[in-house]
Design an enzyme around this catalytic site. Structure first.
Site, PDB file in Angstrom:
ATOM      1  N   SER A 156      -8.488   2.311  -8.969  1.00 48.50           N
ATOM      2  CA  SER A 156      -7.801   1.170  -8.384  1.00 48.50           C
ATOM      3  C   SER A 156      -6.502   1.666  -7.754  1.00 48.50           C
ATOM      4  O   SER A 156      -6.407   2.822  -7.334  1.00 48.50           O
ATOM      5  CB  SER A 156      -7.547   0.103  -9.460  1.00 48.50           C
ATOM      6  OG  SER A 156      -6.929  -1.034  -8.906  1.00 48.50           O
ATOM      7  N   TYR A 169      -7.377  -4.222   1.305  1.00 42.21           N
ATOM      8  CA  TYR A 169      -7.283  -3.137   0.317  1.00 42.21           C
ATOM      9  C   TYR A 169      -6.816  -3.673  -1.034  1.00 42.21           C
ATOM     10  O   TYR A 169      -7.358  -3.301  -2.080  1.00 42.21           O
ATOM     11  CB  TYR A 169      -6.315  -2.096   0.867  1.00 42.21           C
ATOM     12  CG  TYR A 169      -6.190  -0.826   0.057  1.00 42.21           C
ATOM     13  CD1 TYR A 169      -7.234   0.087  -0.013  1.00 42.21           C
ATOM     14  CD2 TYR A 169      -5.000  -0.520  -0.600  1.00 42.21           C
ATOM     15  CE1 TYR A 169      -7.105   1.272  -0.730  1.00 42.21           C
ATOM     16  CE2 TYR A 169      -4.859   0.660  -1.319  1.00 42.21           C
ATOM     17  CZ  TYR A 169      -5.911   1.553  -1.385  1.00 42.21           C
ATOM     18  OH  TYR A 169      -5.771   2.718  -2.104  1.00 42.21           O
ATOM     19  N   LYS A 173      -8.994  -3.472  -4.475  1.00 43.95           N
ATOM     20  CA  LYS A 173      -8.494  -2.725  -5.629  1.00 43.95           C
ATOM     21  C   LYS A 173      -8.294  -3.632  -6.843  1.00 43.95           C
ATOM     22  O   LYS A 173      -8.470  -3.186  -7.985  1.00 43.95           O
ATOM     23  CB  LYS A 173      -7.195  -2.014  -5.267  1.00 43.95           C
ATOM     24  CG  LYS A 173      -7.386  -0.844  -4.307  1.00 43.95           C
ATOM     25  CD  LYS A 173      -8.331   0.210  -4.872  1.00 43.95           C
ATOM     26  CE  LYS A 173      -8.381   1.471  -4.042  1.00 43.95           C
ATOM     27  NZ  LYS A 173      -9.345   2.469  -4.568  1.00 43.95           N
TER      28      LYS A 173
END
Length: 299
Positions: A156, A169, A173
């Site tokens: 992550s 993004y 994550k």
């Protein structure tokens, strides 16, 4: 720490993945190096980065095999696991660094930018977790357990907490952490540990970020990160499951899971349900000393 194990390292053609693959080999593992050889934005393909990492491992006396493919393709990850087992007889660990960036403010982001990033990061993690956990579950049931635990490490990022210009993004994550926590609960019965890491390092994906301005290789290079994935893949982490570890230079942290920070209560049976007006009235009681305006956006 990883002698007599076989580790799959995805996205290992450069940066954090390459350094982790090399470190795992240095600690005795046989490493399967996956990489699609794409640019930071996900364009193009090239088998050379994976081959280069294998060459580096072999020059140091280790054993490795390159495997070229897209981790977001469910058929490919099934083949990756099958080929690893055919070549080496087992899979003991898997970690996935594969990722791309297509940054844009949320009001400017188009569907392709969103889909590309979420597909590689989040679907890529699901694809790998699904493929390797299926194999381990079947093997565990057939053999009545394993001689040692298996380890899955999800990658992550601190950006899971939010970062302007990276909604795709950040969402991916953060989703990886939810996947990790669920898989940790589901797979523990099959002698599989599932954990996550938040690495911060100077790589081609981060070198242009404002936070990395003035940062040098010695204090924040990718070579400073692999201690975490090597530890998590080893028997030293036997009692570690469902945990997120962050590493940034010389700093090592445990990242807390989402939790209720404070609660005020009422008896709905006698007082009735919450109303917006009651929330307004008791807001200061709920938030006393707690900052609810997390940041000034500045735009």
């Amino acid at each position: 720490m990883l002698e007599n194990t076989v580790q799959i390292v995805c996205g290992a053609g450069g940066g954090l993945g390459e350094e982790t693959a090399v470190a795992m080999a240095d600690h005795g593992a046989t490493v399967v190096v996956n990489d699609l050889g794409v640019a930071v934005d996900g364009e193009g393909t090239d088998p050379e980065p994976a081959a280069s990492t294998v060459e580096r491992i072999e020059e140091r006396g280790g054993e490795a095999m390159a495997h070229f493919g897209d981790v977001s393709d469910l058929e490919y990850t099934e083949q990756l696991v099958a080929d690893t087992v055919d070549a080496y007889g087992a899979v003991h660990g898997d970690i996935n660094f594969a990722g791309i960036l297509r940054d844009s403010m949320v009001f400017n982001m188009d569907e392709a930018e969103w889909d590309a990033v979420v597909n590689v990061h989040l679907k890529g993690h699901f694809s790998l977790v699904r493929a390797v956990s299926r194999h381990w579950r079947e093997r565990s049931k057939a053999e009545g357990g394993f001689d040692r635990q298996r380890s899955l490490t999800c990658v992550s990022s601190g950006v899971a907490a939010g970062n302007a210009g990276q909604s795709n993004y950040s969402a991916a994550k953060a989703g990886i952490l939810g996947l990790m926590r669920t898989a940790a609960r589901e797979l523990h019965q099959y002698d599989v540990r599932v954990n996550a890491m938040w690495p911060t390092a100077l790589t081609r994906m981060t070198e242009d970020l404002p936070d990395m301005e003035g940062v040098d290789e010695d204090s924040m290079g990718p070579q400073l990160v692999p201690a975490v994935p090597v530890f998590l893949a080893s028997e030293a982490a036997t009692d570690v499951n469902g945990v997120t570890l962050a590493i940034a230079g010389g700093n090592l942290s445990i990242v807390s899971d989402p939790e209720r920070e404070r609660t005020i209560s009422k008896d709905v049976a006698t007082e009735g349900r919450w109303t917006p007006e009651e929330i307004e009235t008791r807001w200061d009681e709920l938030t006393d000393g707690f900052e609810t305006m997390r940041m000034d956006p500045g735009y």
